[in-house]
Design a protein around this motif. Structure first.
Motif, short mmCIF file in Angstrom:
data_model
loop_
_atom_site.label_atom_id
_atom_site.label_comp_id
_atom_site.label_asym_id
_atom_site.label_seq_id
_atom_site.Cartn_x
_atom_site.Cartn_y
_atom_site.Cartn_z
N LEU A 119 0.87 -1.18 0.00
CA LEU A 119 0.00 0.00 0.00
C LEU A 119 0.90 1.23 0.00
O LEU A 119 1.77 1.35 0.85
N ASN A 120 0.72 2.08 -1.01
CA ASN A 120 1.55 3.29 -1.11
C ASN A 120 0.65 4.51 -0.88
O ASN A 120 0.02 5.01 -1.82
N ALA A 123 1.57 7.70 -2.94
CA ALA A 123 1.18 7.68 -4.36
C ALA A 123 -0.30 7.35 -4.52
O ALA A 123 -0.82 7.32 -5.64
N MET A 124 -0.99 7.10 -3.41
CA MET A 124 -2.41 6.70 -3.44
C MET A 124 -2.61 5.53 -4.40
O MET A 124 -3.42 5.58 -5.33
N SER A 125 -1.84 4.46 -4.13
CA SER A 125 -2.00 3.26 -4.96
C SER A 125 -1.74 2.03 -4.10
O SER A 125 -1.19 2.11 -3.01
N VAL A 126 -2.16 0.87 -4.66
CA VAL A 126 -1.91 -0.40 -3.97
C VAL A 126 -1.42 -1.40 -5.02
O VAL A 126 -1.92 -1.41 -6.15
N LYS A 127 -0.40 -2.17 -4.64
CA LYS A 127 0.13 -3.20 -5.54
C LYS A 127 -0.41 -4.55 -5.10
O LYS A 127 -0.34 -4.89 -3.90
N VAL A 128 -0.96 -5.30 -6.06
CA VAL A 128 -1.57 -6.59 -5.73
C VAL A 128 -1.17 -7.65 -6.74
O VAL A 128 -0.81 -7.33 -7.87
N GLU A 129 -1.26 -8.90 -6.29
CA GLU A 129 -1.12 -10.02 -7.22
C GLU A 129 -2.49 -10.27 -7.86
O GLU A 129 -3.51 -9.89 -7.28
N PRO A 130 -2.53 -10.87 -9.04
CA PRO A 130 -3.77 -10.85 -9.82
C PRO A 130 -4.96 -11.58 -9.23
O PRO A 130 -6.09 -11.22 -9.51
N THR A 138 -11.18 -5.11 -0.50
CA THR A 138 -12.10 -4.18 0.16
C THR A 138 -11.90 -4.25 1.68
O THR A 138 -11.74 -3.23 2.35
N ASP A 139 -11.82 -5.48 2.18
CA ASP A 139 -11.61 -5.67 3.62
C ASP A 139 -10.29 -5.02 4.05
O ASP A 139 -10.23 -4.29 5.03
N TYR A 140 -9.25 -5.21 3.23
CA TYR A 140 -7.91 -4.70 3.57
C TYR A 140 -7.87 -3.17 3.55
O TYR A 140 -7.35 -2.53 4.45
N LEU A 141 -8.48 -2.57 2.52
CA LEU A 141 -8.37 -1.11 2.34
C LEU A 141 -9.33 -0.32 3.24
O LEU A 141 -8.94 0.69 3.83
N TYR A 146 -9.33 3.54 3.00
CA TYR A 146 -9.28 3.67 1.54
C TYR A 146 -10.23 2.67 0.88
O TYR A 146 -10.75 1.76 1.52
N THR A 147 -10.44 2.84 -0.41
CA THR A 147 -11.02 1.79 -1.25
C THR A 147 -10.42 1.96 -2.64
O THR A 147 -9.78 2.98 -2.93
#
Ligand SMILES: Cc1cc2nc3c(=O)[nH]c(=O)nc-3n(C[C@H](O)[C@H](O)[C@H](O)COP(=O)(O)OP(=O)(O)OC[C@H]3O[C@@H](n4cnc5c(N)ncnc54)[C@H](O)[C@@H]3O)c2cc1C
Ligand SMILES: NC(=O)C1=CN([C@@H]2O[C@H](COP(=O)(O)OP(=O)(O)OC[C@H]3O[C@@H](n4cnc5c(N)ncnc54)[C@H](OP(=O)(O)O)[C@@H]3O)[C@@H](O)[C@H]2O)C=CC1
Ligand SMILES: CC(C)=CCC[C@@H](C)[C@H]1CC[C@H]2C3=C(CC[C@]12C)[C@@]1(C)CC[C@H](O)C[C@@H]1CC3
Length: 552
Positions: A119-120, A123-130, A138-141, A146-147
């Motif tokens: 979670l960045n 940069a207001m972004s999140v890196k995820v595996e596909p 949703t639960d994590y953010l 965030y969402t």
């Protein structure tokens, strides 16, 4: 008894038993499907939990990616005439699509990537595996404030599948389709090389053709997505409207289609309950005022009315608003899978049913597919419609008319969304036409029209030709220019759904020029199926005979 009369007798028995099953499907689903689905889903949730315990290790991402690269390189070392085209090992029944692509004819590559990586907040972004799902992210953010900018309402969808397919939600009138919120894709190409594609780097051609590519350009192994700050509640206003032209015009107005400077809401959707009646829902992040705590409604609680049924009550009750916890809002359609569950369990929204069995809903989509045998698929293929088509909003009235004429299924879902003109950067979507562009902007205002359920004609046991009806909706009948509704007005059908086009019609509908160049440049030809082959129904729709046209 002669052989012929025996065959007729068996056919009669089959018709009678199908009719009994169809007339009592609700009880079959409740007594058999729901419990099995519950235990099926429980098993896989436990399996996932256990696998996460054993394998979940974001720090092992690079190691896992190089293992996948090795698998692709080994595939490439086979003699050319022995190589099968590649796809992921994710079984069809886990895929949120109505089709069953013939993966048994492919070389399946396992992509064991299920983790949230980084979670960045800067940069207001999140890196995820596909294979991270909507439910997981949703639960994590949400608990971190965030969402995702485009966060779906179906928990089982995976972030990679949405990126390689298409995704949109009620925030899309502000940011466009899910693909517009992708910062970067990490992709393993047909030769095993790993590249990162962004809007502006040397792989920007790949960046613009990965959406709607359905895994035909490479294997996605990492995705960076934009996130937005949230407040814990959504103030949702329900605006019931009578009159098709009135509700269509109000949807255009609120979505900013008429005026680029109009302050659009955070969330916007409409549910059309009949040709002349709709409820427009306008949502904004909000803090609940002290004196309004009583207006908080946890709409996704298992015992609550199905969301679309709750929305329908405002046609009588009149305009009103309430405060909905964000997670309840994001997953508002999950419990009844929009209104699909109603076709399976007609009495499923009954208050007694909800209090006793509501916690069993929704039936796992993966389970529904897992239990769809080829025979059931063939039988239901032409008797149910699940279609999402992105069409210009200046044709909204005509969309409603056409949908009623062909299917007469209500409710109808309307999600407004921007479609951007990316100038020289081309993908599979044709850019909006001049008359569809919002004045002084770089986007057109479109909408998804969602049609899900059993056509009225099938309910009335009348003759219904699904292929002809869908081709009519795609409006490509014998390529007559004046009748190609979707093509004519410039629209795009979601490819998770069954399509009814020939290859030539498909290439009319989608702009494949950039896609074909990218397939050649990045070694996808001979490595991955072509988009048309990957997304066409496994049933040859042009061989569907009379026997499928009639319910019985
Ligand atoms: C009914 C049903 C419902 C499902 N619902 C969901 C759902 O809601 N959300 C969802 O994400 N998936 C869901 N799945 C998919 C499920 O998560 C995967 O099938 C499961 O993770 C196991 O992976 P696999 O055995 O299919 O093997 P693969 O996915 O091919 O993975 C092979 C290897 O990858 C590794 N691996 C597998 N899973 C994980 C993991 N979770 N984390 C890290 N490494 C892993 C292991 O080494 C495993 O042997 C569902 C599947 C079914 C059948
Ligand atoms: N609100 C919305 O927009 C909603 C949209 N949907 C639909 O659901 C679909 C997403 O469902 P989901 O089950 O998550 O996705 P799927 O498993 O259906 O995958 C969609 C496509 O993406 C490909 N794909 C998936 N992961 C990868 C990967 N890591 N690398 C390369 N290709 C990949 C799949 O290829 P392969 O077959 O080889 O795996 C498949 O062709 C979308 O297409 C969307 O249209 C569903 C609900 C709501
Ligand atoms: C709101 C937008 C833009 C899209 C919503 C799409 C969903 C309504 C569909 C995506 C996958 C579809 C499937 C089914 C119903 C409609 C979707 C959820 C089934 C559950 C219908 C019953 C079949 O037996 C299995 C289908 C799997 C895919």
């Amino acid at each position: 008894m002669t052989k012929g009369s025996l065959v007729n007798y068996i056919w009669e028995i089959k018709k009678k038993s199908f009719r009994w099953l169809e007339n009592n499907r609700g009880f079959i689903v409740v007594l058999i499907v729901l419990p099995l689905s519950f235990f099926f889903g429980l098993f896989f949730r436990l399996q996932k939990w256990f696998l996460r315990l054993l394998y979940s290790a974001p720090k092992k991402h690079d190691e896992r990616v190089s293992q996948i690269q090795t698998k692709v390189i080994l595939w490439g070392k086979q003699p050319r005439n022995e190589r099968k085209l590649m796809c992921t090992s994710r079984p069809n029944w886990q895929s949120l699509s109505t089709t069953f692509f013939r993966k048994d004819l492919c070389h399946k590559i396992s992509i064991p990537l299920y983790d949230i990586l980084e979670l960045n907040e800067k940069a207001m972004s999140v890196k995820v595996e596909p294979f991270v799902t909507v439910g997981q992210i949703t639960d994590y953010l949400v608990k971190r404030g965030y969402t995702l900018a485009v966060c779906l309402e179906v928990a089982e969808a995976t972030l990679g599948g949405l990126a390689m397919g298409v995704g949109m939600t009620t925030y899309s009138q502000n940011v466009g389709l899910y693909q517009e919120t992708v910062v970067s894709y990490d992709v393993i190409l047909g030769d095993g090389s790993l590249v990162t594609a962004t809007r502006s780097n040397e792989y920007s051609d790949l960046y613009y053709t990965l959406p709607w590519s359905h895994g035909t350009l490479g294997f996605l192994v990492c995705l960076e997505l934009q996130i937005i700050k949230i407040k814990p509640h959504i103030k949702l206003e329900y605006i019931p409207i009578e009159g098709k032209s009135k509700y269509c015009e109000l949807i255009r107005h609120i979505s900013g289609a008429n005026d680029k400077t109009f302050k659009t809401p955070d969330y916007l959707e409409a549910t059309v309950f009949s040709k002349e009646k709709a409820v427009i829902m306008v949502g904004n992040f909000a803090d609940v005022p002290q004196g309004e705590k009583h207006k908080i409604n946890r709409v996704s609680a298992f015992y609550k009315p199905w969301f679309f049924k709750h929305v329908e009550t405002f046609l009588e009750k009149g305009r009103d608003y309430e405060y909905i916890p964000l997670e309840d809002y994001l997953l508002r359609h999950n419990r009844s899978i929009f209104w699909v569950v109603e076709t399976m369990i007609p009495f499923g929204n009954n208050i007694l049913f909800r209090w006793i069995f509501g916690w069993l809903l929704p039936p796992q989509i993966a389970f529904l597919k897992f239990t769809t045998t080829p025979g059931i698929r063939a039988m239901t293929f032409t008797k149910q419609v699940f279609q999402d088509i992105v069409l210009p909003m200046n044709k909204l009235e005509k969309q409603i008319d056409k949908a009623e004429e062909l299917f007469n299924i209500y409710p109808i879902l309307i999600y407004p969304c921007r479609i951007y003109d990316h100038g020289p950067h081309r993908g599979q979507l044709r850019p909006p036409r001049r008359d569809q562009m919002v004045v002084k902007s770089n986007y057109g205002m479109f909408n998804d029209i969602g049609i899900y359920g059993v056509p009225q004609k099938v309910k009335d046991k009348q003759r219904f030709d699904a292929v002809k009806a869908m081709r009519e909706m795609e409006k490509i009948i014998k390529m007559e220019p004046f009748t190609r509704f979707t093509r004519d007005v410039g629209g795009y059908p979601f490819l998770y759904a069954d399509t009814f086009m020939t290859r030539k019609e498909f290439e009319e509908m989608f702009d494949l020029e950039a896609y074909e160049k990218v397939r050649t440049k990045y070694k996808a030809n001979g490595a991955f199926p072509h988009l048309f082959d990957k997304t066409k129904p496994e049933i040859n729709v042009f061989q569907i005979g009379e026997e499928y046209a009639d319910p019985f």
